[in-house]
Design an enzyme around this catalytic site. Structure first.
Site, PDB file in Angstrom:
ATOM      1  N   CYS A 141      25.309 -75.744 -35.705  1.00  0.00           N
ATOM      2  CA  CYS A 141      25.860 -76.327 -34.476  1.00  0.00           C
ATOM      3  C   CYS A 141      26.101 -77.831 -34.544  1.00  0.00           C
ATOM      4  CB  CYS A 141      24.946 -76.004 -33.299  1.00  0.00           C
ATOM      5  SG  CYS A 141      23.349 -76.846 -33.351  1.00  0.00           S
ATOM      6  N   CYS A 173      20.491 -74.537 -31.197  1.00  0.00           N
ATOM      7  CA  CYS A 173      21.022 -73.183 -31.436  1.00  0.00           C
ATOM      8  C   CYS A 173      19.955 -72.189 -31.895  1.00  0.00           C
ATOM      9  CB  CYS A 173      22.168 -73.216 -32.445  1.00  0.00           C
ATOM     10  SG  CYS A 173      21.672 -73.529 -34.157  1.00  0.00           S
ATOM     11  N   CYS A 188       9.694 -79.179 -44.689  1.00  0.00           N
ATOM     12  CA  CYS A 188      10.249 -78.516 -45.866  1.00  0.00           C
ATOM     13  C   CYS A 188      11.429 -77.670 -45.388  1.00  0.00           C
ATOM     14  CB  CYS A 188       9.164 -77.658 -46.513  1.00  0.00           C
ATOM     15  SG  CYS A 188       9.624 -76.983 -48.099  1.00  0.00           S
ATOM     16  N   CYS A 198      22.365 -79.799 -38.227  1.00  0.00           N
ATOM     17  CA  CYS A 198      22.287 -78.339 -38.300  1.00  0.00           C
ATOM     18  C   CYS A 198      23.635 -77.793 -38.769  1.00  0.00           C
ATOM     19  CB  CYS A 198      21.934 -77.778 -36.928  1.00  0.00           C
ATOM     20  SG  CYS A 198      21.936 -75.965 -36.858  1.00  0.00           S
ATOM     21  N   CYS A 250      16.333 -75.326 -35.119  1.00  0.00           N
ATOM     22  CA  CYS A 250      17.175 -76.238 -34.358  1.00  0.00           C
ATOM     23  C   CYS A 250      16.930 -75.997 -32.874  1.00  0.00           C
ATOM     24  CB  CYS A 250      18.640 -75.991 -34.714  1.00  0.00           C
ATOM     25  SG  CYS A 250      19.797 -76.944 -33.700  1.00  0.00           S
TER      26      CYS A 250
END
Length: 164
Positions: free
Chosen positions: A82, A130, A150, A79, A127
């Site tokens: 984070c 976060c 995707c 991510c 995510c």
């Protein structure tokens, strides 16, 4: 006279009733809490403009613009907000859609929600640490899962494997 008073009372009752059927929250509407939480201003300071709009405002990057689209290195996609590991390079494949695509996430690190933003139901991915918007998952991917995650490339950073 009685019927006129009953009619007036009935009208007042109807007008006075507040309909709340549209105000009820569905089970998926509770505010979600995440291990990493920041204010909008903190996110804006830490992310690029493109990362902010995709991760925090659920925008979509233009297809075929991600630097990660053609990345063939071995490693982990994390991510961009984070650093949580989200996808492994072994599960990445060329979907032809213009966005990095994976057939499997790193279990427990990607969370899902329902999205009706374009008029029909889609499964949104974010995510799990976060809450950053990643993209959507579809049922038209390759074996072994049949899924196509995707993902907006701008929502990801890539950490190459180190050779020992």
């Amino acid at each position: 006279m009685v019927s006129k008073n009953v009619l007036i009372a009935l009208c007042l009752m109807i007008i006075g009733c507040k309909g709340v059927s549209q105000e009820k929250e569905s089970p998926g509407d509770e505010p979600k809490s995440f291990a990493v939480t920041k204010t909008e201003e903190e996110w804006k300071k830490e992310l690029t403009e493109a990362e902010f709009y995709v991760l925090r405002k659920a925008a979509t990057e233009n297809p075929f613009t991600s630097e990660l689209l053609e990345n063939k290195e071995k490693g982990t996609y994390v991510c961009a907000g984070c650093g949580t590991p989200l996808f492994r390079s072994e599960t990445k494949y060329r979907s032809g859609t213009g966005w990095p695509s994976f057939y499997q996430e790193i279990e427990g690190n990607v969370a899902y929600d329902v999205d009706y933003k374009i008029g029909y139901k889609r499964t949104e991915e974010h995510c799990a640490t976060c809450g950053g918007h990643l993209g959507h998952v579809f049922d038209d991917g390759p074996k072994p899962t049949g899924l196509r995650h995707c993902i907006n490339g701008v929502a990801l950073d890539f950490i190459p494997d180190t050779s020992d």
